[in-house]
Design a protein around this motif. Sequence first.
Motif, PDB file in Angstrom:
ATOM      1  N   GLU A 238      40.771  10.031   9.506  1.00 51.28           N
ATOM      2  CA  GLU A 238      41.337   9.651   8.211  1.00 51.28           C
ATOM      3  C   GLU A 238      42.848   9.761   8.223  1.00 51.28           C
ATOM      4  O   GLU A 238      43.563   8.900   7.689  1.00 51.28           O
ATOM      5  CB  GLU A 238      40.762  10.529   7.102  1.00 51.28           C
ATOM      6  CG  GLU A 238      39.331  10.234   6.734  1.00 51.28           C
ATOM      7  CD  GLU A 238      38.791  11.176   5.676  1.00 51.28           C
ATOM      8  OE1 GLU A 238      37.914  10.780   4.900  1.00 51.28           O
ATOM      9  OE2 GLU A 238      39.267  12.341   5.624  1.00 51.28           O
TER      10      GLU A 238
ATOM     11  N   THR B 133      45.395   6.632   7.567  1.00 46.54           N
ATOM     12  CA  THR B 133      46.345   6.697   6.459  1.00 46.54           C
ATOM     13  C   THR B 133      47.778   6.619   6.958  1.00 46.54           C
ATOM     14  O   THR B 133      48.632   5.954   6.352  1.00 46.54           O
ATOM     15  CB  THR B 133      46.134   7.997   5.663  1.00 46.54           C
ATOM     16  OG1 THR B 133      44.756   8.104   5.273  1.00 46.54           O
ATOM     17  CG2 THR B 133      47.006   8.021   4.417  1.00 46.54           C
TER      18      THR B 133
ATOM     19  N   ARG C 181      46.504  14.523   1.776  1.00 42.82           N
ATOM     20  CA  ARG C 181      46.015  13.278   1.189  1.00 42.82           C
ATOM     21  C   ARG C 181      47.067  12.685   0.252  1.00 42.82           C
ATOM     22  O   ARG C 181      47.707  13.412  -0.499  1.00 42.82           O
ATOM     23  CB  ARG C 181      44.702  13.514   0.440  1.00 42.82           C
ATOM     24  CG  ARG C 181      43.556  13.887   1.376  1.00 42.82           C
ATOM     25  CD  ARG C 181      42.239  13.946   0.638  1.00 42.82           C
ATOM     26  NE  ARG C 181      41.143  14.291   1.553  1.00 42.82           N
ATOM     27  CZ  ARG C 181      40.452  13.416   2.271  1.00 42.82           C
ATOM     28  NH1 ARG C 181      40.731  12.129   2.162  1.00 42.82           N
ATOM     29  NH2 ARG C 181      39.482  13.801   3.070  1.00 42.82           N
TER      30      ARG C 181
ATOM     31  N   ASN D   8      42.271   6.971   1.117  1.00 46.58           N
ATOM     32  CA  ASN D   8      41.841   8.335   1.451  1.00 46.58           C
ATOM     33  C   ASN D   8      42.504   9.389   0.570  1.00 46.58           C
ATOM     34  O   ASN D   8      42.500  10.585   0.910  1.00 46.58           O
ATOM     35  CB  ASN D   8      42.110   8.669   2.926  1.00 46.58           C
ATOM     36  CG  ASN D   8      41.216   7.898   3.864  1.00 46.58           C
ATOM     37  OD1 ASN D   8      40.053   7.674   3.572  1.00 46.58           O
ATOM     38  ND2 ASN D   8      41.760   7.466   4.998  1.00 46.58           N
TER      39      ASN D   8
END
Length: 516
Positions: free
Chosen positions: A246, A250, A270, A301
């Motif tokens: 992830e 990202t 995040r 995400n």
Amino acid sequence: MLVKINAAALQGIDAIPVTVECAYDIKGFDYTIVGLPDTAVKESHQRISAALKECGYTIPRGDYIINLSPADIKKEGSAYDLPIAIGMMASCGIIKADNISHYMIMGELSLDGSLLPIKGVLPMAIEARSEQLEGILVPSANVMEAAVVNRLNVYGVDNIIDVVDFLNGQRQLEPTVINTREMFSQQVNRYDFDFSEVKGQENVKRAFEVACAGGHNILLIGSPGSGKSMMAKRLPSILPPFTLQEALETTKIHSVAGKLERGSTLMTCRPFRSPHHTISPIALVGGGSNPMPGEISLAHNGILFLDEFPEFSRQVLEVMRQPLEDRHITISRAKYSVDYPAGFMLVASMNPCPCGYYNHPTKKCICAPGAVQRYINRISGPLLDRIDLQIEVAPVEFDQMSSTVPAESSEDIRQRVIAARQIQTERYKDIKDVHCNAQMTSKLLHQYAEPDAEGLELLRDAMTRLNMSARAYDRILKVARTIADLDGCAQVMGRHVQEAISYRNLDRANWAETGW
């Protein structure tokens, strides 16, 4: 003499190989660049000439033809300065061309010969590795970003002199190496905000916990100063930590968009994106003449926070409907079509009415009759249909604000969220494109979210007595399934359904009826 330099072009969030072909002929006096270059690429000749002169290099006169292959893909940006300059110098014999084919070379030239940072270095480095090249030469400001890619020699260079000397074997450059996993594990989940700083609002914190545990979208409704934005900023701190995959995905998006800070490497927190309500549809979903990811992709995400939700234009809000369902968006124009990921969690906040004080415990609403309903109607039913939790946020009382008792920390809440997500990961491990409860289909609802007899009766009573809309049925079951996961129950019980019903405020038919 013909020389070929390995380069790359960005397409969506990925890079595709580009070959910079430079041919030099002593006869003639011309400079031609072909292969669909944009204005920035065409202007590279002036930057290259000034930079080489400043660094003491003299390019012999002649006929230079530069072809950017494949010729049917548009080449954009100033990152082709360095490969074109190296190609020109190699074609006329200033640089030995023996080992140039082993490297990918990208960078923007300043007029003094120094190298400036460029966009999209991470996907370029990934492409260089997939092409089985020995290494990649990039500006020093981008070297940590590219060094995330293993099994590839990543060289950071400060100016064109370093590149020329390295390719001629007159200077040794040490590749930049970082331990990605160790660095990632040390930096993950370092947030500036924590829920321990929030006084009171226990019901809202619980709703946030449920939303993060199931990946549900959430809408906060409350008067000005009730703490909606303050609490929303702390939401990333209770989401499950980034996985390495992830984080890589990202970081690629932010790299392509040029949003990474100089010298940064993998993103470990995040994303939290909060665009202003005057944003245009293209800025939100992406695209443009030079296609770039929009805010919904930059929030991939992570969280997309839309404050003052009804103040966004209707067109802007409606373009989110398809990405909310599909978790990706395809931008199609006459000259290009690109795909961007858009797996974000939508968090929106709004006042209950134009004056902001409808249903306030102490202040009187001064809006005209019907104004509350008209204000709510700025948000379409299909968009509200995609928001699972609708929470009223009441003002914090003085005793709660002045309390010295520490509130529950984000770490404690996150541990419960992680445990619930692990249950869902195991449940949907064999189901494609379903990772959390918010993504359940009707078939999966019947399979995993059927309530017991008490829960079914509560749901029937709520639909009838509160006159809830039909679209609330599936949403209540999805949220109830998440609450059951947080509770560690395999069966959705009556208490889980009851709590889920309490999170559907706007579905009550009489919610916006104005009456003093």
